[in-house]
Design an enzyme around this catalytic site. Structure first.
Site, PDB file in Angstrom:
ATOM      1  N   GLU A  21      -1.629   5.412  17.328  1.00 43.12           N
ATOM      2  CA  GLU A  21       0.024   5.266  17.396  1.00 43.12           C
ATOM      3  C   GLU A  21       0.426   6.394  18.321  1.00 43.12           C
ATOM      4  O   GLU A  21      -0.125   7.446  18.428  1.00 43.12           O
ATOM      5  CB  GLU A  21       0.424   5.188  15.944  1.00 43.12           C
ATOM      6  CG  GLU A  21      -0.059   4.494  14.866  1.00 43.12           C
ATOM      7  CD  GLU A  21       0.386   4.688  13.472  1.00 43.12           C
ATOM      8  OE1 GLU A  21       1.336   4.220  13.192  1.00 43.12           O
ATOM      9  OE2 GLU A  21      -0.198   5.648  12.864  1.00 43.12           O
ATOM     10  N   LYS A  66      -2.292 -10.281  10.954  1.00 47.36           N
ATOM     11  CA  LYS A  66      -2.198 -10.582  12.202  1.00 47.36           C
ATOM     12  C   LYS A  66      -3.089 -11.670  12.697  1.00 47.36           C
ATOM     13  O   LYS A  66      -4.218 -11.564  12.341  1.00 47.36           O
ATOM     14  CB  LYS A  66      -2.629  -9.142  13.134  1.00 47.36           C
ATOM     15  CG  LYS A  66      -1.321  -8.034  12.873  1.00 47.36           C
ATOM     16  CD  LYS A  66      -1.717  -6.838  13.568  1.00 47.36           C
ATOM     17  CE  LYS A  66      -0.788  -5.698  13.157  1.00 47.36           C
ATOM     18  NZ  LYS A  66       0.684  -6.239  13.663  1.00 47.36           N
ATOM     19  N   ASP A 123      -3.819   7.150   4.957  1.00 45.54           N
ATOM     20  CA  ASP A 123      -2.551   6.172   5.383  1.00 45.54           C
ATOM     21  C   ASP A 123      -3.335   4.874   6.237  1.00 45.54           C
ATOM     22  O   ASP A 123      -2.757   4.118   6.423  1.00 45.54           O
ATOM     23  CB  ASP A 123      -1.832   7.050   6.280  1.00 45.54           C
ATOM     24  CG  ASP A 123      -0.713   6.159   6.933  1.00 45.54           C
ATOM     25  OD1 ASP A 123       0.176   5.396   5.860  1.00 45.54           O
ATOM     26  OD2 ASP A 123      -0.413   6.380   8.144  1.00 45.54           O
ATOM     27  N   LYS A 175       0.630  -1.255   0.151  1.00 48.58           N
ATOM     28  CA  LYS A 175       0.068  -0.081   0.010  1.00 48.58           C
ATOM     29  C   LYS A 175       0.931   1.372   0.073  1.00 48.58           C
ATOM     30  O   LYS A 175       2.037   1.322   0.259  1.00 48.58           O
ATOM     31  CB  LYS A 175      -0.852  -0.194   1.272  1.00 48.58           C
ATOM     32  CG  LYS A 175      -0.167   0.508   2.587  1.00 48.58           C
ATOM     33  CD  LYS A 175      -1.290   0.510   3.529  1.00 48.58           C
ATOM     34  CE  LYS A 175      -0.576   1.178   4.722  1.00 48.58           C
ATOM     35  NZ  LYS A 175      -0.183   2.544   4.755  1.00 48.58           N
ATOM     36  N   ASP A 206      -1.614  -5.923   3.176  1.00 47.64           N
ATOM     37  CA  ASP A 206      -1.921  -5.015   4.176  1.00 47.64           C
ATOM     38  C   ASP A 206      -1.673  -5.875   5.241  1.00 47.64           C
ATOM     39  O   ASP A 206      -2.180  -6.829   5.603  1.00 47.64           O
ATOM     40  CB  ASP A 206      -3.489  -4.691   4.070  1.00 47.64           C
ATOM     41  CG  ASP A 206      -3.751  -3.912   5.180  1.00 47.64           C
ATOM     42  OD1 ASP A 206      -3.202  -3.625   6.180  1.00 47.64           O
ATOM     43  OD2 ASP A 206      -4.744  -3.087   4.961  1.00 47.64           O
ATOM     44  N   HIS A 207      -0.427  -5.396   5.961  1.00 47.59           N
ATOM     45  CA  HIS A 207       0.040  -6.258   7.155  1.00 47.59           C
ATOM     46  C   HIS A 207      -0.933  -6.420   8.137  1.00 47.59           C
ATOM     47  O   HIS A 207      -0.916  -7.317   8.930  1.00 47.59           O
ATOM     48  CB  HIS A 207       1.316  -5.639   7.578  1.00 47.59           C
ATOM     49  CG  HIS A 207       1.074  -4.225   8.461  1.00 47.59           C
ATOM     50  ND1 HIS A 207       0.948  -3.015   7.866  1.00 47.59           N
ATOM     51  CD2 HIS A 207       0.949  -4.109   9.760  1.00 47.59           C
ATOM     52  CE1 HIS A 207       0.807  -2.200   8.705  1.00 47.59           C
ATOM     53  NE2 HIS A 207       0.644  -2.814   9.844  1.00 47.59           N
ATOM     54  N   HIS A 216      -6.403  -0.317   6.279  1.00 43.83           N
ATOM     55  CA  HIS A 216      -6.385  -1.032   7.658  1.00 43.83           C
ATOM     56  C   HIS A 216      -7.941  -0.861   8.211  1.00 43.83           C
ATOM     57  O   HIS A 216      -8.378  -2.332   8.400  1.00 43.83           O
ATOM     58  CB  HIS A 216      -5.426  -0.556   8.479  1.00 43.83           C
ATOM     59  CG  HIS A 216      -4.005  -0.429   8.005  1.00 43.83           C
ATOM     60  ND1 HIS A 216      -3.454  -1.498   7.526  1.00 43.83           N
ATOM     61  CD2 HIS A 216      -3.036   0.403   8.396  1.00 43.83           C
ATOM     62  CE1 HIS A 216      -2.163  -1.224   7.161  1.00 43.83           C
ATOM     63  NE2 HIS A 216      -1.901   0.036   7.712  1.00 43.83           N
ATOM     64  N   LYS A 229      -2.202   9.759  14.994  1.00 49.94           N
ATOM     65  CA  LYS A 229      -0.694   9.611  15.202  1.00 49.94           C
ATOM     66  C   LYS A 229      -0.411  10.428  16.491  1.00 49.94           C
ATOM     67  O   LYS A 229      -1.303  11.542  17.028  1.00 49.94           O
ATOM     68  CB  LYS A 229       0.113  10.216  14.368  1.00 49.94           C
ATOM     69  CG  LYS A 229       0.344   9.134  13.038  1.00 49.94           C
ATOM     70  CD  LYS A 229       1.228   9.671  12.203  1.00 49.94           C
ATOM     71  CE  LYS A 229       1.560   8.534  11.004  1.00 49.94           C
ATOM     72  NZ  LYS A 229       2.053   7.307  11.741  1.00 49.94           N
TER      73      LYS A 229
END
Length: 376
Positions: free
Chosen positions: A104, A70, A123, A36, A65-66, A128, A228
């Site tokens: 985050e 999970k 982002d 991405k 997409d990490h 996500h 963030k």
């Protein structure tokens, strides 16, 4: 291709010209893993998909997409469809609302150039958060394979109610972090970060209220937020069930009994917990909320595998179940297009102190409907 999106068409064309995109014998295969972001808006996503499809079939393209690698995310479908307890209650009759949080503690770090052009919606939301929402809300696939699961996910994203720009002020919040304290150390405001223009109006926090127009979810709000420089690094899905219809435990009324909440913690520690009401020991009728916890590391004696390792192994094995499909990507950009357009001017950008849980307006977004964020 862990590269900027603009480089992907050139790379795909080069691979095609070199004869590497089409196997020359039946037992061979060629697969393209694409990192991405998948474009920056709907037109660019369509251009990118067309450029990739000019040399690779959709069955060869793995949009990675990490988050989907999970263990907790993969277990969403297991919890729903391998346990009789949950799926019968997984609907508008029993669920009050769903919260999806991706917070985050980091700032932009060395990614200022990319992040200032992208912002939090591009982002985090387009990939996500919408991926998590689709897995929580999809209809049961007929089988557990790539075509069936990805087809249901695409249908779900297409069923999310289009966002009315005129109502966005009541359905969304965006903000940029100001100076504050993060993990015990003072940190600068976003606009003072190295590489960020001082006049930047790029949001680093956003919250959206979404609804899904289908029989299962009609009227159930899904609250998504990401930011963030937040107070804590945590990603979690919280499914809040409705209050019991009536209380027999007078003088406690039904709305004084805490609703059940199923929490799926994605990071930093992967776990699942379920809260419910229980009686204190003793002769008096005293109730408290207690929690049943399942921790992956404690239960299985080993930490979950790294998400990219799992996804790259799937790509090597030719399993596309945990990878995004072209139509799903385009549907997500189509959904968010009004948000990106409405917020492009920077008018109405809120602020929040670094190290906090975001702007007060995000709390008001839920408070207007008598709800609150379940984190912290």
């Amino acid at each position: 291709l862990s590269t900027p999106p603009a480089a992907a068409p050139t790379i795909a064309a080069g691979l095609g010209a070199a004869g590497l995109s089409r196997p020359d014998r039946p037992e061979a295969w060629s697969r393209l893993v694409v990192e991405k972001p998948f474009g920056s808006d709907l037109p660019s996503a369509r251009v990118l998909n067309a450029a990739l499809h000019a040399h690779f079939a959709e069955s060869q393209i793995y949009r990675i997409d990490h988050y989907l690698g999970k263990e907790t995310v993969q277990n969403i479908l297991i919890l729903r469809f391998a346990n009789r307890l949950f799926e019968p209650a997984w609907n508008r009759e029993n669920i009050d609302h769903v919260q999806i949080t991706a917070a985050e503690t980091l700032g932009v770090e060395h990614r200022a150039g990319y992040y200032d052009a992208a912002g939090v919606v591009r982002d985090m939301f387009q990939n996500h958060l919408l991926q998590l929402l689709s897995l929580v809300a999809i209809e049961p696939p007929t089988r557990f394979d790539a075509d069936a699961v990805r087809g249901k996910k695409a249908e779900l994203v297409q069923a999310i109610r289009p966002i009315d720009p005129g109502a966005l002020a009541a359905r969304g919040v965006r903000a940029q972090y100001a100076a504050g304290t993060s993990e015990g150390a003072p940190v600068p405001a976003y606009a003072a970060e190295e590489g960020v223009p001082p006049s930047s109006t790029t949001p680093t926090y956003a919250a959206l209220r979404l609804e899904i127009d289908n029989w299962r979810w009609q009227g159930v709000p899904f609250y998504l937020r990401a930011g963030k420089r937040m107070a804590e690094r945590v990603s979690e899905i919280a499914v809040s069930f409705k209050h019991v219809p009536v209380s027999i435990f007078k003088p406690l009324m039904a709305d004084q009994l805490s609703p059940n909440v199923l929490r799926l913690r994605i990071q930093p520690d992967e776990s699942v917990s379920l809260s419910f009401e229980a009686k204190h020991p003793g002769p008096k009728l005293c109730l408290s909320t207690v929690t049943m916890d399942f921790d992956y590391h404690k239960t299985f004696g080993t930490p979950p595998p790294e998400s990219y390792a799992r996804l790259i192994a799937d790509a090597l094995c030719g399993d596309q179940t945990l990878f995004a499909r072209a139509d799903e990507i385009e549907a997500s950009w189509s959904l968010l297009a009004p948000v990106l357009e409405a917020w492009s001017s920077g008018d109405g950008l809120d602020s929040y102190a670094a190290g906090s849980w975001g702007p007060a307006a995000a709390d008001e977004l839920l408070a207007r409907e008598g709800r609150r964020w379940l984190l912290p």
